[in-house]
Design a protein around this motif. Structure first.
Motif, PDB file in Angstrom:
ATOM      1  N   LEU A   1       0.830  -1.212   0.000  1.00 60.57           N
ATOM      2  CA  LEU A   1       0.000   0.000   0.000  1.00 60.57           C
ATOM      3  C   LEU A   1       0.861   1.257   0.000  1.00 60.57           C
ATOM      4  O   LEU A   1       0.593   2.210  -0.734  1.00 60.57           O
ATOM      5  CB  LEU A   1      -0.930   0.000   1.210  1.00 60.57           C
ATOM      6  CG  LEU A   1      -2.022  -1.061   1.235  1.00 60.57           C
ATOM      7  CD1 LEU A   1      -2.700  -1.092   2.596  1.00 60.57           C
ATOM      8  CD2 LEU A   1      -3.021  -0.834   0.135  1.00 60.57           C
ATOM      9  N   ASN A   2       1.908   1.274   0.850  1.00 63.05           N
ATOM     10  CA  ASN A   2       2.787   2.444   0.919  1.00 63.05           C
ATOM     11  C   ASN A   2       3.554   2.657  -0.370  1.00 63.05           C
ATOM     12  O   ASN A   2       3.716   3.798  -0.822  1.00 63.05           O
ATOM     13  CB  ASN A   2       3.745   2.329   2.103  1.00 63.05           C
ATOM     14  CG  ASN A   2       3.081   2.649   3.413  1.00 63.05           C
ATOM     15  OD1 ASN A   2       2.051   3.317   3.466  1.00 63.05           O
ATOM     16  ND2 ASN A   2       3.656   2.167   4.495  1.00 63.05           N
ATOM     17  N   ASN A   3       4.034   1.576  -0.977  1.00 66.49           N
ATOM     18  CA  ASN A   3       4.752   1.702  -2.255  1.00 66.49           C
ATOM     19  C   ASN A   3       3.846   2.267  -3.344  1.00 66.49           C
ATOM     20  O   ASN A   3       4.254   3.121  -4.127  1.00 66.49           O
ATOM     21  CB  ASN A   3       5.320   0.353  -2.689  1.00 66.49           C
ATOM     22  CG  ASN A   3       6.487  -0.095  -1.850  1.00 66.49           C
ATOM     23  OD1 ASN A   3       7.121   0.700  -1.160  1.00 66.49           O
ATOM     24  ND2 ASN A   3       6.760  -1.389  -1.867  1.00 66.49           N
ATOM     25  N   ASN A   4       2.618   1.781  -3.386  1.00 65.50           N
ATOM     26  CA  ASN A   4       1.677   2.277  -4.391  1.00 65.50           C
ATOM     27  C   ASN A   4       1.298   3.733  -4.135  1.00 65.50           C
ATOM     28  O   ASN A   4       1.182   4.527  -5.072  1.00 65.50           O
ATOM     29  CB  ASN A   4       0.433   1.390  -4.438  1.00 65.50           C
ATOM     30  CG  ASN A   4       0.735   0.003  -4.962  1.00 65.50           C
ATOM     31  OD1 ASN A   4       1.696  -0.200  -5.705  1.00 65.50           O
ATOM     32  ND2 ASN A   4      -0.059  -0.968  -4.574  1.00 65.50           N
ATOM     33  N   LEU A   5       1.108   4.089  -2.860  1.00 64.14           N
ATOM     34  CA  LEU A   5       0.796   5.481  -2.534  1.00 64.14           C
ATOM     35  C   LEU A   5       1.980   6.387  -2.865  1.00 64.14           C
ATOM     36  O   LEU A   5       1.798   7.479  -3.407  1.00 64.14           O
ATOM     37  CB  LEU A   5       0.406   5.622  -1.057  1.00 64.14           C
ATOM     38  CG  LEU A   5       0.039   7.022  -0.581  1.00 64.14           C
ATOM     39  CD1 LEU A   5      -1.069   7.649  -1.427  1.00 64.14           C
ATOM     40  CD2 LEU A   5      -0.364   6.981   0.887  1.00 64.14           C
ATOM     41  N   GLN A   6       3.203   5.927  -2.584  1.00 66.06           N
ATOM     42  CA  GLN A   6       4.378   6.735  -2.916  1.00 66.06           C
ATOM     43  C   GLN A   6       4.460   6.963  -4.418  1.00 66.06           C
ATOM     44  O   GLN A   6       4.813   8.058  -4.869  1.00 66.06           O
ATOM     45  CB  GLN A   6       5.661   6.076  -2.406  1.00 66.06           C
ATOM     46  CG  GLN A   6       6.882   6.978  -2.502  1.00 66.06           C
ATOM     47  CD  GLN A   6       6.748   8.235  -1.664  1.00 66.06           C
ATOM     48  OE1 GLN A   6       6.592   8.167  -0.450  1.00 66.06           O
ATOM     49  NE2 GLN A   6       6.805   9.399  -2.292  1.00 66.06           N
ATOM     50  N   ALA A   7       4.102   5.952  -5.216  1.00 66.30           N
ATOM     51  CA  ALA A   7       4.101   6.108  -6.677  1.00 66.30           C
ATOM     52  C   ALA A   7       3.067   7.150  -7.106  1.00 66.30           C
ATOM     53  O   ALA A   7       3.345   7.967  -7.996  1.00 66.30           O
ATOM     54  CB  ALA A   7       3.830   4.771  -7.347  1.00 66.30           C
TER      55      ALA A   7
ATOM     56  N   GLU B   1      -8.842   2.471  -3.545  1.00 63.47           N
ATOM     57  CA  GLU B   1      -9.675   1.941  -4.639  1.00 63.47           C
ATOM     58  C   GLU B   1      -8.878   0.986  -5.524  1.00 63.47           C
ATOM     59  O   GLU B   1      -9.342  -0.107  -5.871  1.00 63.47           O
ATOM     60  CB  GLU B   1     -10.205   3.113  -5.461  1.00 63.47           C
ATOM     61  CG  GLU B   1     -11.146   2.736  -6.565  1.00 63.47           C
ATOM     62  CD  GLU B   1     -11.614   3.968  -7.324  1.00 63.47           C
ATOM     63  OE1 GLU B   1     -11.495   3.958  -8.564  1.00 63.47           O
ATOM     64  OE2 GLU B   1     -12.080   4.927  -6.685  1.00 63.47           O
ATOM     65  N   ILE B   2      -7.656   1.382  -5.862  1.00 60.51           N
ATOM     66  CA  ILE B   2      -6.797   0.558  -6.715  1.00 60.51           C
ATOM     67  C   ILE B   2      -6.401  -0.728  -5.998  1.00 60.51           C
ATOM     68  O   ILE B   2      -6.500  -1.824  -6.544  1.00 60.51           O
ATOM     69  CB  ILE B   2      -5.536   1.346  -7.138  1.00 60.51           C
ATOM     70  CG1 ILE B   2      -5.904   2.481  -8.090  1.00 60.51           C
ATOM     71  CG2 ILE B   2      -4.496   0.418  -7.765  1.00 60.51           C
ATOM     72  CD1 ILE B   2      -4.781   3.494  -8.305  1.00 60.51           C
ATOM     73  N   ASN B   3      -5.971  -0.597  -4.754  1.00 58.42           N
ATOM     74  CA  ASN B   3      -5.418  -1.729  -4.029  1.00 58.42           C
ATOM     75  C   ASN B   3      -6.455  -2.721  -3.526  1.00 58.42           C
ATOM     76  O   ASN B   3      -6.141  -3.896  -3.311  1.00 58.42           O
ATOM     77  CB  ASN B   3      -4.555  -1.240  -2.869  1.00 58.42           C
ATOM     78  CG  ASN B   3      -3.252  -0.676  -3.366  1.00 58.42           C
ATOM     79  OD1 ASN B   3      -2.378  -1.411  -3.779  1.00 58.42           O
ATOM     80  ND2 ASN B   3      -3.139   0.647  -3.368  1.00 58.42           N
ATOM     81  N   PHE B   4      -7.676  -2.258  -3.319  1.00 60.88           N
ATOM     82  CA  PHE B   4      -8.712  -3.157  -2.802  1.00 60.88           C
ATOM     83  C   PHE B   4      -9.804  -3.425  -3.841  1.00 60.88           C
ATOM     84  O   PHE B   4     -10.905  -3.830  -3.492  1.00 60.88           O
ATOM     85  CB  PHE B   4      -9.297  -2.585  -1.511  1.00 60.88           C
ATOM     86  CG  PHE B   4      -8.295  -2.575  -0.386  1.00 60.88           C
ATOM     87  CD1 PHE B   4      -7.996  -3.738   0.300  1.00 60.88           C
ATOM     88  CD2 PHE B   4      -7.628  -1.409  -0.041  1.00 60.88           C
ATOM     89  CE1 PHE B   4      -7.053  -3.755   1.317  1.00 60.88           C
ATOM     90  CE2 PHE B   4      -6.697  -1.410   0.977  1.00 60.88           C
ATOM     91  CZ  PHE B   4      -6.401  -2.580   1.660  1.00 60.88           C
ATOM     92  N   ALA B   5      -9.472  -3.242  -5.109  1.00 61.51           N
ATOM     93  CA  ALA B   5     -10.429  -3.492  -6.187  1.00 61.51           C
ATOM     94  C   ALA B   5     -10.871  -4.956  -6.220  1.00 61.51           C
ATOM     95  O   ALA B   5     -11.944  -5.264  -6.737  1.00 61.51           O
ATOM     96  CB  ALA B   5      -9.819  -3.091  -7.531  1.00 61.51           C
ATOM     97  N   CYS B   6     -10.083  -5.834  -5.625  1.00 65.75           N
ATOM     98  CA  CYS B   6     -10.420  -7.262  -5.607  1.00 65.75           C
ATOM     99  C   CYS B   6     -11.524  -7.581  -4.599  1.00 65.75           C
ATOM    100  O   CYS B   6     -12.061  -8.697  -4.596  1.00 65.75           O
ATOM    101  CB  CYS B   6      -9.178  -8.089  -5.293  1.00 65.75           C
ATOM    102  SG  CYS B   6      -8.423  -7.688  -3.698  1.00 65.75           S
TER     103      CYS B   6
END
Length: 151
Positions: free
Chosen positions: A22-28, A119-124
């Motif tokens: 989650l942190n890596n994706n948010l940093q991106a 939204e992106i990370n928990f789309a599953c």
């Protein structure tokens, strides 16, 4: 094939992996927005936008962090002119923190980045699964005497 490590049967291991992802994706997302801040700084800015003028102790509580790292993050944000510290006239030991105009502008420009990350990370997960996941996290935190009131 070798037997899985016992570590892999523990929820803490998987929660750490999820948190890192989650942190890596948010940093991106923050990098794409050319925000010039780290995830930990974004967390502090976000809290201050909702709770201006709170103490470092309260800021640490709402960030789910210890006071020492929060103090270091506030110092970095102060150097970037994104937050300011206000010393109480009555008690010089009491310091509150608030966003500067520049910090408010940055926060406004990043509006929705946290929601987009979730939204992106928990789309599953469907809405019901997501609500159950959030309720479970809060239940475990409450069991560990972490006050989730006001969140």
């Amino acid at each position: 094939m070798s037997k899985p490590l016992r570590l892999h049967s523990l929820p803490g291991f998987w929660l750490r992996c999820l948190n890192a992802s989650l942190n890596n994706n948010l940093q991106a997302l923050l990098k794409d927005a050319e925000a010039g801040i780290a995830v930990s700084e974004w967390i502090i800015i976000s809290i201050l936008s909702e709770r201006p003028g709170i103490s470092i102790n309260d800021l640490a509580h709402f960030a789910g962090m210890h006071q020492a790292p929060v103090s270091r993050i506030v110092e970095k944000l102060t150097q970037k002119s994104l937050v300011s510290r206000i010393t109480s006239a009555e008690d010089r030991r009491s310091v509150s923190v608030q966003l500067t105009e520049e910090g408010t502008k940055l926060r406004d420009s990043l509006h929705g980045v946290g929601s987009k990350n979730a939204e992106i990370n928990f789309a599953c997960l469907d809405d019901e699964e997501y609500a159950a996941f959030m309720a479970t996290i809060k239940k475990v935190l409450k069991h560990h005497h972490f006050d989730t009131t006001g969140y």
